[in-house]
Design an enzyme around this catalytic site. Sequence first.
Site, PDB file in Angstrom:
ATOM      1  N   ASP A 144       4.757 -24.548  58.122  1.00  0.00           N
ATOM      2  CA  ASP A 144       5.820 -23.556  58.258  1.00  0.00           C
ATOM      3  C   ASP A 144       7.074 -24.270  58.765  1.00  0.00           C
ATOM      4  O   ASP A 144       6.993 -25.119  59.651  1.00  0.00           O
ATOM      5  CB  ASP A 144       5.397 -22.463  59.243  1.00  0.00           C
ATOM      6  CG  ASP A 144       6.322 -21.261  59.213  1.00  0.00           C
ATOM      7  OD1 ASP A 144       7.511 -21.414  59.556  1.00  0.00           O
ATOM      8  OD2 ASP A 144       5.850 -20.171  58.864  1.00  0.00           O
TER       9      ASP A 144
ATOM     10  N   HIS B  43       1.045 -14.550  51.743  1.00  0.00           N
ATOM     11  CA  HIS B  43       0.773 -15.828  52.381  1.00  0.00           C
ATOM     12  C   HIS B  43       0.013 -15.612  53.679  1.00  0.00           C
ATOM     13  O   HIS B  43       0.137 -14.587  54.323  1.00  0.00           O
ATOM     14  CB  HIS B  43       2.055 -16.627  52.627  1.00  0.00           C
ATOM     15  CG  HIS B  43       3.116 -15.900  53.398  1.00  0.00           C
ATOM     16  ND1 HIS B  43       3.878 -14.886  52.848  1.00  0.00           N
ATOM     17  CD2 HIS B  43       3.545 -16.037  54.667  1.00  0.00           C
ATOM     18  CE1 HIS B  43       4.737 -14.442  53.755  1.00  0.00           C
ATOM     19  NE2 HIS B  43       4.548 -15.122  54.874  1.00  0.00           N
ATOM     20  N   MET B  44      -0.779 -16.595  54.002  1.00  0.00           N
ATOM     21  CA  MET B  44      -1.585 -16.578  55.215  1.00  0.00           C
ATOM     22  C   MET B  44      -1.004 -17.605  56.184  1.00  0.00           C
ATOM     23  O   MET B  44      -0.761 -18.746  55.800  1.00  0.00           O
ATOM     24  CB  MET B  44      -3.036 -16.929  54.885  1.00  0.00           C
ATOM     25  CG  MET B  44      -3.935 -17.056  56.094  1.00  0.00           C
ATOM     26  SD  MET B  44      -5.600 -17.585  55.617  1.00  0.00           S
ATOM     27  CE  MET B  44      -6.233 -16.049  54.951  1.00  0.00           C
ATOM     28  N   HIS B  45      -0.794 -17.180  57.428  1.00  0.00           N
ATOM     29  CA  HIS B  45      -0.381 -18.093  58.489  1.00  0.00           C
ATOM     30  C   HIS B  45      -1.643 -18.593  59.188  1.00  0.00           C
ATOM     31  O   HIS B  45      -2.486 -17.790  59.594  1.00  0.00           O
ATOM     32  CB  HIS B  45       0.480 -17.374  59.532  1.00  0.00           C
ATOM     33  CG  HIS B  45       1.783 -16.865  59.018  1.00  0.00           C
ATOM     34  ND1 HIS B  45       2.969 -17.535  59.231  1.00  0.00           N
ATOM     35  CD2 HIS B  45       2.085 -15.751  58.316  1.00  0.00           C
ATOM     36  CE1 HIS B  45       3.952 -16.839  58.687  1.00  0.00           C
ATOM     37  NE2 HIS B  45       3.444 -15.758  58.121  1.00  0.00           N
TER      38      HIS B  45
ATOM     39  N   GLU C 237       8.632 -11.459  55.547  1.00  0.00           N
ATOM     40  CA  GLU C 237       9.985 -11.843  55.160  1.00  0.00           C
ATOM     41  C   GLU C 237      10.065 -12.299  53.716  1.00  0.00           C
ATOM     42  O   GLU C 237      11.075 -12.085  53.057  1.00  0.00           O
ATOM     43  CB  GLU C 237      10.504 -12.951  56.083  1.00  0.00           C
ATOM     44  CG  GLU C 237      10.643 -12.496  57.531  1.00  0.00           C
ATOM     45  CD  GLU C 237      11.050 -13.634  58.459  1.00  0.00           C
ATOM     46  OE1 GLU C 237      11.319 -14.755  57.977  1.00  0.00           O
ATOM     47  OE2 GLU C 237      11.076 -13.390  59.673  1.00  0.00           O
TER      48      GLU C 237
ATOM     49  N   ASN D 209       0.775 -10.759  56.827  1.00  0.00           N
ATOM     50  CA  ASN D 209       1.654  -9.610  57.042  1.00  0.00           C
ATOM     51  C   ASN D 209       1.847  -8.848  55.741  1.00  0.00           C
ATOM     52  O   ASN D 209       1.797  -9.437  54.660  1.00  0.00           O
ATOM     53  CB  ASN D 209       3.016 -10.081  57.569  1.00  0.00           C
ATOM     54  CG  ASN D 209       2.915 -10.741  58.919  1.00  0.00           C
ATOM     55  OD1 ASN D 209       2.259 -10.234  59.815  1.00  0.00           O
ATOM     56  ND2 ASN D 209       3.551 -11.887  59.068  1.00  0.00           N
TER      57      ASN D 209
END
Length: 117
Positions: free
Chosen positions: A31, A101-103, A96, A88
């Site tokens: 990120d 996507h996966m954090h 955003e 999210n």
Amino acid sequence: MKKDNIFTNIITKKIKVDLLYQDELVTAFYDLNPQAPVHVLIVPNILIPTVNHITTNDEIILGRLFVVAAKIAKRKNIHASGYRLIVNCNHHSGQEIYHLHMHLLGGKPLGPLLQQE
């Protein structure tokens, strides 16, 4: 919905980043605004805007997100101490970029998932 975004440009290598992992289904990279010592994004190589857009055809891709997250956690040596996976969905969650996507976050105690008000 717009078909290209920063993630599609990273996946197709129009934007150069240090890729941690890439195969035919998913891509992983750091990120740009890390919130923990380890903060990796894992994205499907196809555009799925939000969790609400997932279909049964995407099950293999979603499983791969988790498999790759576990591999990266082990490679970064945070698998034993623990890490957090976050996806999210839409505005109220803080999404955003409308490309699922996966954090993957870890490398320090992360505290409670939500702050008490």
